[in-house]
Design an enzyme around this catalytic site. Sequence first.
Site, PDB file in Angstrom:
ATOM      1  N   HIS A 158      75.843  11.756 138.392  1.00  6.09           N
ATOM      2  CA  HIS A 158      75.836  13.044 137.695  1.00  6.09           C
ATOM      3  C   HIS A 158      75.723  14.184 138.695  1.00  6.09           C
ATOM      4  O   HIS A 158      75.388  13.975 139.859  1.00  6.09           O
ATOM      5  CB  HIS A 158      74.657  13.136 136.719  1.00  6.09           C
ATOM      6  N   LYS A 162      70.938  17.653 137.431  1.00  7.76           N
ATOM      7  CA  LYS A 162      70.324  16.751 136.434  1.00  7.76           C
ATOM      8  C   LYS A 162      68.899  16.397 136.847  1.00  7.76           C
ATOM      9  O   LYS A 162      68.653  16.078 138.009  1.00  7.76           O
ATOM     10  CB  LYS A 162      71.176  15.483 136.262  1.00  7.76           C
TER      11      LYS A 162
HETATM   12  N1  LIG Z   1      73.548  13.130 124.676  1.00 10.66           N
HETATM   13  C1  LIG Z   1      74.588  13.654 125.341  1.00 10.66           C
HETATM   14  O1  LIG Z   1      75.777  13.403 125.012  1.00 10.66           O
HETATM   15  C2  LIG Z   1      74.315  14.578 126.463  1.00 10.66           C
HETATM   16  C3  LIG Z   1      73.021  14.866 126.806  1.00 10.66           C
HETATM   17  N2  LIG Z   1      72.728  15.783 127.757  1.00 10.66           N
HETATM   18  C4  LIG Z   1      71.315  16.089 127.929  1.00 10.66           C
HETATM   19  O2  LIG Z   1      71.064  17.382 127.389  1.00 10.66           O
HETATM   20  C5  LIG Z   1      69.973  17.980 128.075  1.00 10.66           C
HETATM   21  C6  LIG Z   1      70.365  19.370 128.582  1.00 10.66           C
HETATM   22  O3  LIG Z   1      71.364  19.244 129.566  1.00 10.66           O
HETATM   23  P1  LIG Z   1      71.998  20.543 130.258  1.00 10.66           P
HETATM   24  O4  LIG Z   1      72.591  21.437 129.225  1.00 10.66           O
HETATM   25  O5  LIG Z   1      72.848  20.040 131.355  1.00 10.66           O
HETATM   26  O6  LIG Z   1      70.675  21.226 130.875  1.00 10.66           O
HETATM   27  P2  LIG Z   1      70.381  22.762 131.151  1.00 10.66           P
HETATM   28  O7  LIG Z   1      69.176  22.798 132.028  1.00 10.66           O
HETATM   29  O8  LIG Z   1      71.626  23.450 131.588  1.00 10.66           O
HETATM   30  O9  LIG Z   1      69.995  23.338 129.706  1.00 10.66           O
HETATM   31  C7  LIG Z   1      68.790  23.106 129.050  1.00 10.66           C
HETATM   32  C8  LIG Z   1      68.466  24.358 128.275  1.00 10.66           C
HETATM   33  O10 LIG Z   1      67.352  24.134 127.424  1.00 10.66           O
HETATM   34  C9  LIG Z   1      66.506  25.262 127.522  1.00 10.66           C
HETATM   35  N3  LIG Z   1      65.142  24.983 127.106  1.00 10.66           N
HETATM   36  C10 LIG Z   1      64.170  24.319 127.772  1.00 10.66           C
HETATM   37  N4  LIG Z   1      63.021  24.338 127.073  1.00 10.66           N
HETATM   38  C11 LIG Z   1      63.277  25.050 125.934  1.00 10.66           C
HETATM   39  C12 LIG Z   1      62.486  25.458 124.818  1.00 10.66           C
HETATM   40  N5  LIG Z   1      61.198  25.132 124.711  1.00 10.66           N
HETATM   41  N6  LIG Z   1      63.082  26.186 123.852  1.00 10.66           N
HETATM   42  C13 LIG Z   1      64.366  26.537 123.931  1.00 10.66           C
HETATM   43  N7  LIG Z   1      65.181  26.192 124.963  1.00 10.66           N
HETATM   44  C14 LIG Z   1      64.637  25.446 125.947  1.00 10.66           C
HETATM   45  C15 LIG Z   1      66.596  25.666 128.993  1.00 10.66           C
HETATM   46  O11 LIG Z   1      66.115  27.000 129.180  1.00 10.66           O
HETATM   47  P3  LIG Z   1      65.567  27.435 130.620  1.00 10.66           P
HETATM   48  O12 LIG Z   1      66.721  27.339 131.560  1.00 10.66           O
HETATM   49  O13 LIG Z   1      65.114  28.846 130.393  1.00 10.66           O
HETATM   50  O14 LIG Z   1      64.464  26.487 130.945  1.00 10.66           O
HETATM   51  C16 LIG Z   1      68.101  25.538 129.205  1.00 10.66           C
HETATM   52  O15 LIG Z   1      68.792  26.687 128.775  1.00 10.66           O
HETATM   53  C17 LIG Z   1      69.572  16.989 129.183  1.00 10.66           C
HETATM   54  O16 LIG Z   1      68.511  16.186 128.724  1.00 10.66           O
HETATM   55  C18 LIG Z   1      70.838  16.153 129.362  1.00 10.66           C
HETATM   56  O17 LIG Z   1      70.607  14.888 129.903  1.00 10.66           O
HETATM   57  C19 LIG Z   1      73.701  16.440 128.432  1.00 10.66           C
HETATM   58  C20 LIG Z   1      75.010  16.190 128.171  1.00 10.66           C
HETATM   59  C21 LIG Z   1      75.428  15.236 127.169  1.00 10.66           C
HETATM   60  O1  LIG Z   2      72.624  15.581 132.046  1.00 11.59           O
HETATM   61  C1  LIG Z   2      73.841  15.404 131.847  1.00 11.59           C
HETATM   62  O2  LIG Z   2      74.707  16.159 132.321  1.00 11.59           O
HETATM   63  C2  LIG Z   2      74.252  14.268 131.006  1.00 11.59           C
HETATM   64  N1  LIG Z   2      73.308  13.613 130.389  1.00 11.59           N
HETATM   65  C3  LIG Z   2      73.467  12.520 129.522  1.00 11.59           C
HETATM   66  C4  LIG Z   2      72.781  11.308 130.087  1.00 11.59           C
HETATM   67  O3  LIG Z   2      71.642  11.433 130.584  1.00 11.59           O
HETATM   68  O4  LIG Z   2      73.344  10.211 130.036  1.00 11.59           O
HETATM   69  C5  LIG Z   2      74.895  12.301 129.081  1.00 11.59           C
HETATM   70  C6  LIG Z   2      75.945  12.646 130.086  1.00 11.59           C
HETATM   71  O5  LIG Z   2      76.113  11.587 130.964  1.00 11.59           O
HETATM   72  C7  LIG Z   2      75.681  13.962 130.807  1.00 11.59           C
END
Ligand SMILES: NC(=O)C1=CN([C@@H]2O[C@H](COP(=O)(O)OP(=O)(O)OC[C@H]3O[C@@H](n4cnc5c(N)ncnc54)[C@H](OP(=O)(O)O)[C@@H]3O)[C@@H](O)[C@H]2O)C=CC1
Ligand SMILES: O=C(O)C1=N[C@H](C(=O)O)C[C@H](O)C1
Length: 271
Positions: A158, A162
């Site tokens: 990744h 991450k």
């Molecule tokens: N299941 C799936 O298909 C996928 C899952 N993911 C998962 O999604 C999650 C997020 O990934 P990603 O978008 O890359 O991460 P980012 O760090 O880009 O985004 C996370 C966001 O959540 C916000 N956040 C944190 N705490 C709070 C809160 N208490 N209230 C509101 N907002 C909050 C952060 O704000 P701030 O920056 O201000 O802390 C940030 O804007 C990860 O766990 C990732 O592994 C990602 C892609 C696909």
């Molecule tokens: O953090 C990410 O970017 C992603 N998180 C998910 C994971 O932990 O598997 C899904 C995807 O691979 C992207």
Amino acid sequence: MSELPGVVVTGVSGRMGQMLVREVLASDKLNLVGAVERSGNDWVGRDLGTCMGGTELGITVSDDPLETFAKAQAVLDFTAPAATVQFAELAAQARAVHVIGTTGLEEGDLEKIRAAARHAVIVRAGNMSLGVNLLTKLTKQVAAALDEDWDIEIVEMHHNRKVDAPSGTALMLGEAAAEGRGVSLVEASERGRDGITGARERGSIGFAALRGGDVVGEHEVIFATAGERITLKHIASDRALFARGALKAALWGQDKAPGEYDMLDVLGLGD
Ligand SMILES: NC(=O)C1=CN([C@@H]2O[C@H](COP(=O)(O)OP(=O)(O)OC[C@H]3O[C@@H](n4cnc5c(N)ncnc54)[C@H](OP(=O)(O)O)[C@@H]3O)[C@@H](O)[C@H]2O)C=CC1
Ligand SMILES: O=C(O)C1=N[C@H](C(=O)O)C[C@H](O)C1
């Protein structure tokens, strides 16, 4: 007023948050009604459209999930474990379908999510793509067909932002392999080798996590034995596919009974 289910996106300034907003705005089946960010985030109190570099949307980014969820039929949540646990309780109070993409959740978090799912629909998956969910099925089948002469290793890569490892997807694939083999992943998993580790333990399921650049998500399940190797691999090159899976889950959940579901349920791939 729109008849479409109203959606709130949490963590809107994040990589997935922004992708989810774009997909909901492009959808003719869902209506964006709110946006939530962490207190102290720069976007709070500002118009979401302007924050994203476009025109005004008339939606102010809020740091009050309780008030914002009250207008929602679905909450799309890809944030962080502590936030997701709090949102599960609040979304359940609002009887909104809570779609959880957040990874890195620990057993204590999962217990709280299960408690919230007694009152509302929760769809949770470490990966919302069709390809990965199909890969879990294939992994289970291959693991079931092979004995412990075949070593199982799961490798993921990744982007360098991450924060959790192994990825949620790698753990889903590990669970599938363990299920296929009829063992418990907690007992079989081998996470992180360093130094004089000794020879590989027979029957273990190994994990390796690579981080670098802007890689969206790559996962490989390797079955290796003397003289031959099988590799099952998935490459995600666009985060939009995760967001589209989340929208599908939000719609699917609208007429379901309270409970915790996953993407295999949504995609009709369950056993
Ligand atoms: N299941 C799936 O298909 C996928 C899952 N993911 C998962 O999604 C999650 C997020 O990934 P990603 O978008 O890359 O991460 P980012 O760090 O880009 O985004 C996370 C966001 O959540 C916000 N956040 C944190 N705490 C709070 C809160 N208490 N209230 C509101 N907002 C909050 C952060 O704000 P701030 O920056 O201000 O802390 C940030 O804007 C990860 O766990 C990732 O592994 C990602 C892609 C696909
Ligand atoms: O953090 C990410 O970017 C992603 N998180 C998910 C994971 O932990 O598997 C899904 C995807 O691979 C992207």
